[in-house]
Design an enzyme around this catalytic site. Structure first.
Site, mmCIF file in Angstrom:
data_model
loop_
_atom_site.group_PDB
_atom_site.id
_atom_site.type_symbol
_atom_site.label_atom_id
_atom_site.label_comp_id
_atom_site.label_asym_id
_atom_site.label_seq_id
_atom_site.Cartn_x
_atom_site.Cartn_y
_atom_site.Cartn_z
ATOM 1 N N LYS A 263 -5.095 -4.321 -9.346
ATOM 2 C CA LYS A 263 -3.799 -4.145 -8.704
ATOM 3 C C LYS A 263 -2.713 -4.485 -9.717
ATOM 4 O O LYS A 263 -2.986 -5.046 -10.758
ATOM 5 C CB LYS A 263 -3.685 -5.051 -7.484
ATOM 6 C CG LYS A 263 -4.735 -4.706 -6.432
ATOM 7 C CD LYS A 263 -4.731 -5.620 -5.284
ATOM 8 C CE LYS A 263 -5.861 -5.359 -4.318
ATOM 9 N NZ LYS A 263 -6.609 -4.155 -4.400
ATOM 10 N N HIS B 2 -6.273 1.578 -0.657
ATOM 11 C CA HIS B 2 -6.349 0.243 -1.252
ATOM 12 C C HIS B 2 -4.938 -0.173 -1.635
ATOM 13 O O HIS B 2 -4.100 0.670 -1.957
ATOM 14 C CB HIS B 2 -7.236 0.253 -2.503
ATOM 15 C CG HIS B 2 -8.674 0.442 -2.200
ATOM 16 N ND1 HIS B 2 -9.473 -0.556 -1.689
ATOM 17 C CD2 HIS B 2 -9.482 1.533 -2.328
ATOM 18 C CE1 HIS B 2 -10.692 -0.099 -1.517
ATOM 19 N NE2 HIS B 2 -10.723 1.169 -1.891
ATOM 20 N N TYR C 15 0.855 -1.195 0.000
ATOM 21 C CA TYR C 15 0.000 0.000 0.000
ATOM 22 C C TYR C 15 0.886 1.238 0.000
ATOM 23 O O TYR C 15 1.917 1.271 0.656
ATOM 24 C CB TYR C 15 -0.844 0.041 1.273
ATOM 25 C CG TYR C 15 -1.764 -1.137 1.477
ATOM 26 C CD1 TYR C 15 -3.127 -1.017 1.252
ATOM 27 C CD2 TYR C 15 -1.275 -2.362 1.920
ATOM 28 C CE1 TYR C 15 -3.981 -2.079 1.460
ATOM 29 C CE2 TYR C 15 -2.118 -3.436 2.128
ATOM 30 C CZ TYR C 15 -3.473 -3.291 1.899
ATOM 31 O OH TYR C 15 -4.315 -4.352 2.106
#
Length: 95
Positions: A58, A27, A19
């Site tokens: 991601k 997130h 993070y």
């Protein structure tokens, strides 16, 4: 050292989640998978992990174990669906 917060990454098939700020407020940006220097990794494993990361919005980072007294090497892997085809390398037909 790079300013990231790190938590367990099992939920997204990685070793860690990274993070850019406190996980309570941000997130995860990255799914991190660690690979030892002499570990063999299949292309299928890399593709599977990158697809899971992309589906979760991601980025996949592969952290390569360094030689002694060297920093780890981080490699960002992105899934590119345009490169996938059939087993013999032909592109699938478009309908």
């Amino acid at each position: 050292e790079r300013g990231f917060w790190v938590t367990d990454g099992l939920k997204f098939g990685g070793d860690f989640l990274a993070y850019e700020g406190d996980p309570r407020d941000h997130h995860a940006q990255y799914v991190v998978t660690t690979v030892e220097r002499d570990q063999l990794v299949s292309a299928r494993d890399v593709v599977c992990r990158s697809r899971v990361a992309e589906a979760a919005r991601k980025k996949l980072l592969v952290a390569l174990s360094p030689p002694p007294d060297a920093p780890p090497v981080l490699v960002r892997v992105s899934y590119c669906g345009a490169l996938s085809g059939t087993r013999d390398g032909a592109r699938p037909a478009r309908h």
